[in-house]
Write an enzyme that holds these catalytic residues in place. Sequence first.
Site, PDB file in Angstrom:
ATOM      1  N   GLY A  94      42.653  30.851  36.379  1.00 57.32           N
ATOM      2  CA  GLY A  94      42.070  31.658  37.444  1.00 57.32           C
ATOM      3  C   GLY A  94      41.523  31.419  38.750  1.00 57.32           C
ATOM      4  CB  CYS A 131      33.327  39.014  32.933  1.00 52.77           C
ATOM      5  SG  CYS A 131      33.557  38.036  31.404  1.00 52.77           S
ATOM      6  CG  ASP A 177      33.713  32.015  34.792  1.00 52.40           C
ATOM      7  OD1 ASP A 177      33.130  33.036  35.114  1.00 52.40           O
ATOM      8  OD2 ASP A 177      35.090  32.885  34.354  1.00 52.40           O
ATOM      9  CB  ALA A 223      41.609  29.306  29.247  1.00 51.66           C
ATOM     10  N   PRO A 224      41.579  30.941  31.762  1.00 58.34           N
ATOM     11  CG  PRO A 224      42.727  33.217  32.378  1.00 58.34           C
ATOM     12  CD  PRO A 224      41.484  33.040  31.848  1.00 58.34           C
TER      13      PRO A 224
END
Length: 441
Positions: free
Chosen positions: A264, A382, A329, A261-262
């Site tokens: 991309g 990130c 991720d 999620a979300p």
Amino acid sequence: MSTTKSARAVALETLIRILRDGSYSNISLNNSLRHSQLSQADRNFCTRLVYGTIQYKIYLEYQLHDLVKTKLKEDYLLPLLLMSAYQILFLDKVPNRAAVNEANLLAKQFGKPHSTGFKIVNGILHALIRRGPVLPDKQDSVQYLSVKESVPEWLVQYLIANWGIERTNSILTSINLPAKNTVRVARVADFEEVIKKLTELGFEPEKSAIATDELVLARGGVSETSLFKDGKLTIQDEAASLAVSAFNFVGEEEVLDACSAPGGKTVQIAENLTTGHVTALDIHENKLRLVKQNADRMNVKDRVITKAMDARKADQIFEQGQFAKILVDAPCSGLGLLRRKPEIRYTKNLNDLTNLQKVQLALLDHLSGLVQAEGELVYSTCTIAVEEDEAVVKEFLKQHPEFELQAFKAGEIDAPDGMLKILPDSYGSDGFFIAKFVMRG
């Protein structure tokens, strides 16, 4: 929300929620704007007030500290003072008189009946204008940088310890610049035709320096265009888009996006598939709705499978070696997003970095067995924290010698040692980390 509310009133309501309730700035602001009747110019002004005030919160509090002589009992007072100080100190186009007058009006509007809050606000702001901005002594470089760039002292110390004082200066200056408006063009779209249409619409697109399928736009609002609604492009940061480009796709693979999620990166993976599929996991069912919506809008829903579950339990559901490629991720501290989500700098601490490392390693541990022989495992975050990036890679390889790092090229950037670290000042993008592992055959 009443149509009569000004941009400042909407901004103040949003700031009260963020500072009092710990709401995420982007979500809270988007909700406020969606329910407002502000013009585009006022929406832009409201956005700048919210993000600017949060971004410079430490600096603004330092400016007000010696001027506040009484306890601020009403919950609107501190947000209003911070927002007004931001206008006085940072917005040259807003006359000081206008900032004070509007603050007085808002104090009367938000204050309790018979409140004297507007007198407090008026006095403090006039005192600030008379005195002007102040900073700590430069001799104490940590406190000086902390106040000047509005970053907690622990984070200043952390950056200096890892990258030295000069690079820290550069990083801190960078994170207070406006975030770029970036979009990724869909693989099936005609890249040059998208550029042409965006140019006609006044977005002034420029090709990204690091991602071959990304464009940097001069302004926001692209989500209102037919290009966005028809799935010709999607809003995605340049650095974030590089994680998926680290894979070598054939098109027929079964891929797992473990923390999707979300959506991309899920969509980006699906665009690289022909007969293959990407299975998107997220622990929250409601977040998977966003993944489905994104996949539908980008015309790849036939290649996306969603499943609500904790990715750390994936090895109980899926078979060993079931996936040719897995993207992790991972949940992280988000220290690479300080420009885009300024409140992160105030909500994280050193302990978060080591606690998150445990979660990240657990994810890799449980998911690694699902990679087929010679399959690819990409780990991305990130954040720029060493504990969550390089240290995780080192520990994972120690625990799983069946994997090795593999060189890759992501967009325009080569990563010959299998790891790519992008700091916020490297390209003006989000800070990001990518490591690519391959399962030994």
